[in-house]
Design an enzyme around this catalytic site. Structure first.
Site, PDB file in Angstrom:
ATOM      1  N   CYS A  30       0.845  -1.204   0.000  1.00  0.00           N
ATOM      2  CA  CYS A  30       0.000   0.000   0.000  1.00  0.00           C
ATOM      3  C   CYS A  30       0.881   1.255   0.000  1.00  0.00           C
ATOM      4  CB  CYS A  30      -0.905  -0.043   1.228  1.00  0.00           C
ATOM      5  SG  CYS A  30      -1.767   1.487   1.607  1.00  0.00           S
ATOM      6  N   CYS A  33       0.116   3.659   2.810  1.00  0.00           N
ATOM      7  CA  CYS A  33       0.640   3.130   4.074  1.00  0.00           C
ATOM      8  C   CYS A  33       2.123   3.431   4.208  1.00  0.00           C
ATOM      9  CB  CYS A  33       0.418   1.624   4.154  1.00  0.00           C
ATOM     10  SG  CYS A  33      -1.308   1.116   4.074  1.00  0.00           S
TER      11      CYS A  33
END
Length: 103
Positions: A30, A33
Site C-alpha cells: 500500500c 501506508c
C-alpha cells in the site's frame, strides 16, 4: 522504526497497557501506508511517553484486521486503556493526525 504487532503479542501491548496506543493497520504494498509510516514515526518520537505507536500487517494478521472491521488501508485506531476510542482511515498529514489525536 515502528514495531509490528501480531495476534501473539497484541494483548500485551494493547489491552494490558495503560494509557494510549495508536495502531496503524497497513498492507506492505500500500503506497499510502508507506507514506504514512514516516509521519507515524514522527508522532511516535514527538509523543514518546504519552502514546505508544505500533503497526499491524493486515496480510499476515488478517484475524486482527477482521476483529476491528478494517476495510480500507491505512486505518489508524487509537486505544485508551485497551479500548478503541477513535478510528481514522486514509493518508493524512502530521497536523491532521495530531488534531485528530487531541490528547
Amino acid at each position: 522504526m515502528l514495531f509490528d504487532l501480531t495476534k501473539e503479542n497484541f494483548m500485551k501491548h494493547v489491552h494490558e497497557t495503560s494509557g494510549y496506543v495508536l495502531i496503524e493497520f497497513y498492507g506492505p504494498t500500500c503506497k499510502s501506508c508507506q507514506s504514512l509510516l514516516n509521519i507515524l514515526e514522527d508522532i511516535s518520537d514527538d509523543y514518546y511517553g504519552k502514546i505508544k505507536v505500533f503497526k499491524i500487517n493486515c496480510e499476515t494478521e488478517s484475524e486482527l484486521a477482521d476483529a476491528y472491521d478494517i476495510f480500507s488501508l491505512p486505518t489508524m485506531i487509537l486505544f485508551e486503556h485497551g479500548n478503541p476510542i477513535k478510528e481514522l482511515a486514509g493518508l493524512h498529514s502530521y497536523q491532521d493526525i495530531e488534531s485528530w489525536l487531541s490528547i
